[in-house]
Design a protein around this motif. Structure first.
Motif, PDB file in Angstrom:
ATOM      1  N   GLY A 121       0.791  -1.229   0.000  1.00  0.00           N
ATOM      2  CA  GLY A 121       0.000   0.000   0.000  1.00  0.00           C
ATOM      3  C   GLY A 121       0.816   1.269   0.000  1.00  0.00           C
ATOM      4  N   ASP A 122       2.156   1.155   0.100  1.00  0.00           N
ATOM      5  CA  ASP A 122       3.019   2.337   0.204  1.00  0.00           C
ATOM      6  C   ASP A 122       3.753   2.670  -1.097  1.00  0.00           C
ATOM      7  N   LEU A 123       3.637   1.817  -2.116  1.00  0.00           N
ATOM      8  CA  LEU A 123       4.423   1.968  -3.346  1.00  0.00           C
ATOM      9  C   LEU A 123       3.527   2.069  -4.566  1.00  0.00           C
ATOM     10  N   GLU A 124       4.005   2.808  -5.580  1.00  0.00           N
ATOM     11  CA  GLU A 124       3.285   2.924  -6.846  1.00  0.00           C
ATOM     12  C   GLU A 124       3.601   1.751  -7.774  1.00  0.00           C
ATOM     13  N   TYR A 125       4.908   1.529  -8.011  1.00  0.00           N
ATOM     14  CA  TYR A 125       5.336   0.475  -8.930  1.00  0.00           C
ATOM     15  C   TYR A 125       6.829   0.223  -8.766  1.00  0.00           C
ATOM     16  N   VAL A 126       7.289  -0.855  -9.366  1.00  0.00           N
ATOM     17  CA  VAL A 126       8.720  -1.164  -9.391  1.00  0.00           C
ATOM     18  C   VAL A 126       9.339  -0.460 -10.593  1.00  0.00           C
ATOM     19  N   LEU A 127      10.303   0.389 -10.343  1.00  0.00           N
ATOM     20  CA  LEU A 127      10.984   1.091 -11.440  1.00  0.00           C
ATOM     21  C   LEU A 127      12.102   0.236 -12.024  1.00  0.00           C
ATOM     22  N   ILE A 128      12.935  -0.362 -11.148  1.00  0.00           N
ATOM     23  CA  ILE A 128      14.044  -1.205 -11.596  1.00  0.00           C
ATOM     24  C   ILE A 128      14.090  -2.458 -10.722  1.00  0.00           C
ATOM     25  N   PRO A 129      13.838  -3.634 -11.282  1.00  0.00           N
ATOM     26  CA  PRO A 129      13.902  -4.862 -10.484  1.00  0.00           C
ATOM     27  C   PRO A 129      15.329  -5.171 -10.028  1.00  0.00           C
ATOM     28  N   HIS A 130      15.437  -5.901  -8.936  1.00  0.00           N
ATOM     29  CA  HIS A 130      16.736  -6.198  -8.335  1.00  0.00           C
ATOM     30  C   HIS A 130      17.675  -6.921  -9.291  1.00  0.00           C
ATOM     31  N   GLY A 131      17.162  -7.873 -10.061  1.00  0.00           N
ATOM     32  CA  GLY A 131      18.021  -8.625 -10.974  1.00  0.00           C
ATOM     33  C   GLY A 131      18.685  -7.745 -12.014  1.00  0.00           C
ATOM     34  N   ILE A 132      17.969  -6.751 -12.506  1.00  0.00           N
ATOM     35  CA  ILE A 132      18.531  -5.829 -13.497  1.00  0.00           C
ATOM     36  C   ILE A 132      19.591  -4.947 -12.841  1.00  0.00           C
ATOM     37  N   ILE A 133      19.360  -4.554 -11.589  1.00  0.00           N
ATOM     38  CA  ILE A 133      20.360  -3.772 -10.852  1.00  0.00           C
ATOM     39  C   ILE A 133      21.669  -4.548 -10.742  1.00  0.00           C
ATOM     40  N   VAL A 134      21.574  -5.827 -10.386  1.00  0.00           N
ATOM     41  CA  VAL A 134      22.765  -6.662 -10.210  1.00  0.00           C
ATOM     42  C   VAL A 134      23.542  -6.790 -11.525  1.00  0.00           C
ATOM     43  N   ASP A 135      22.832  -7.052 -12.610  1.00  0.00           N
ATOM     44  CA  ASP A 135      23.493  -7.207 -13.908  1.00  0.00           C
ATOM     45  C   ASP A 135      24.178  -5.913 -14.352  1.00  0.00           C
ATOM     46  N   ARG A 136      23.510  -4.790 -14.147  1.00  0.00           N
ATOM     47  CA  ARG A 136      24.070  -3.502 -14.570  1.00  0.00           C
ATOM     48  C   ARG A 136      25.299  -3.148 -13.716  1.00  0.00           C
ATOM     49  N   THR A 137      25.237  -3.460 -12.434  1.00  0.00           N
ATOM     50  CA  THR A 137      26.372  -3.186 -11.544  1.00  0.00           C
ATOM     51  C   THR A 137      27.594  -3.995 -11.953  1.00  0.00           C
ATOM     52  N   GLU A 138      27.378  -5.229 -12.382  1.00  0.00           N
ATOM     53  CA  GLU A 138      28.488  -6.059 -12.845  1.00  0.00           C
ATOM     54  C   GLU A 138      29.150  -5.435 -14.070  1.00  0.00           C
ATOM     55  N   ARG A 139      28.359  -4.855 -14.949  1.00  0.00           N
ATOM     56  CA  ARG A 139      28.916  -4.198 -16.132  1.00  0.00           C
ATOM     57  C   ARG A 139      29.718  -2.956 -15.746  1.00  0.00           C
ATOM     58  N   LEU A 140      29.227  -2.194 -14.766  1.00  0.00           N
ATOM     59  CA  LEU A 140      29.979  -1.029 -14.305  1.00  0.00           C
ATOM     60  C   LEU A 140      31.319  -1.441 -13.723  1.00  0.00           C
ATOM     61  N   ALA A 141      31.329  -2.543 -12.982  1.00  0.00           N
ATOM     62  CA  ALA A 141      32.579  -3.049 -12.412  1.00  0.00           C
ATOM     63  C   ALA A 141      33.588  -3.369 -13.514  1.00  0.00           C
ATOM     64  N   LYS A 142      33.116  -3.957 -14.589  1.00  0.00           N
ATOM     65  CA  LYS A 142      33.996  -4.279 -15.713  1.00  0.00           C
ATOM     66  C   LYS A 142      34.563  -3.010 -16.346  1.00  0.00           C
ATOM     67  N   ASP A 143      33.723  -1.990 -16.516  1.00  0.00           N
ATOM     68  CA  ASP A 143      34.185  -0.724 -17.090  1.00  0.00           C
ATOM     69  C   ASP A 143      35.229  -0.058 -16.191  1.00  0.00           C
ATOM     70  N   ILE A 144      35.002  -0.086 -14.880  1.00  0.00           N
ATOM     71  CA  ILE A 144      35.952   0.508 -13.939  1.00  0.00           C
ATOM     72  C   ILE A 144      37.276  -0.237 -13.979  1.00  0.00           C
ATOM     73  N   MET A 145      37.222  -1.553 -14.018  1.00  0.00           N
ATOM     74  CA  MET A 145      38.440  -2.362 -14.110  1.00  0.00           C
ATOM     75  C   MET A 145      39.269  -1.977 -15.333  1.00  0.00           C
ATOM     76  N   GLN A 146      38.615  -1.786 -16.458  1.00  0.00           N
ATOM     77  CA  GLN A 146      39.326  -1.442 -17.682  1.00  0.00           C
ATOM     78  C   GLN A 146      39.991  -0.074 -17.586  1.00  0.00           C
ATOM     79  N   ASP A 147      39.325   0.878 -16.910  1.00  0.00           N
ATOM     80  CA  ASP A 147      39.843   2.244 -16.838  1.00  0.00           C
ATOM     81  C   ASP A 147      40.925   2.415 -15.779  1.00  0.00           C
ATOM     82  N   ILE A 148      40.812   1.689 -14.673  1.00  0.00           N
ATOM     83  CA  ILE A 148      41.744   1.862 -13.562  1.00  0.00           C
ATOM     84  C   ILE A 148      43.127   1.313 -13.887  1.00  0.00           C
TER      85      ILE A 148
END
Length: 205
Positions: free
Chosen positions: A23-50
């Motif tokens: 009763g406190d929420l409108e909708y899910v904007l980003i599901p947890h599984g998509i967050i996890v996958d996107r974070t893994e991609r960011l980690a790869k990009d950071i690894m390449q740049d560092i």
């Protein structure tokens, strides 16, 4: 990854989430599984740049702790499975910037070790609110500063900060979940959701 202004989100009925938030929420904007996958991609990009540099990860509490923990874990996994090892140290600061759902003009910086230890280091900052913190860090002349944020809000304000790495560009909505809170509630929600008026009234201080 850009989420458009007219994106209707996902129905709450498609997901499990804590019953005390029914009763406190409108909708899910980003599901947890998509967050996890996107974070893994960011980690790869950071690894390449560092490259081969050791890094200090400065996590902005409290809203950034889950993203930071997942990002660091992905970087560690990539490092373990590659030919080069990246040494990481993690420190924490807290920036308090909201009262209810309104952003405050004055930013409070709390916690963290002596920032002078950052002199000459490579810094990866994680969190949502960065300008004040960056001004403080730059005084210590780190070798490199990179900012990673899970979310960037699309606003009409000309002073909007753009991090070096971000997971999702979203409409100018007040979102909760995945450690993002409304008056300390909703941090235990895995998905990123849009809070409704009932939820704001229920947890207003």
């Amino acid at each position: 990854m850009q989420i458009s202004d007219n994106w209707p989100g996902y129905s709450l009925d498609l997901f499990t989430y804590p019953q005390h938030y029914y009763g406190d929420l409108e909708y899910v904007l980003i599901p947890h599984g998509i967050i996890v996958d996107r974070t893994e991609r960011l980690a790869k990009d950071i690894m390449q740049d560092i490259g081969d540099n050791d890094i200090v990860v400065l996590c902005v509490l409290k809203g950034g702790y889950k993203f930071c923990a997942d990002l660091v874990e992905h970087i560690k996994n990539l490092s373990r499975n590659s030919e080069r090892f990246i040494s990481m140290k993690v420190d924490f600061v807290r920036l308090k910037s909201y009262h209810n759902d309104q952003s405050m003009q004055d930013m409070q910086i709390m916690g963290g070790d002596d920032l002078s230890k950052l002199t000459g280091k490579d810094i990866v900052g994680t969190g949502r609110t960065m300008k004040v913190l960056l001004n403080n860090i730059e005084k210590y002349k780190p070798k490199m500063i990179k900012v990673a944020s899970l979310l960037v809000k699309r606003t009409s304000r000309p002073d909007g900060y753009r991090p070096d790495y971000y997971g999702f560009e979203i409409p100018d909505l007040f979102v909760v979940g995945y450690a993002l809170d409304y008056n300390e509630h909703f941090r235990d929600l895995n998905h990123i959701c849009v809070i409704n008026d009932h939820g704001k009234a229920k947890y207003r201080v």
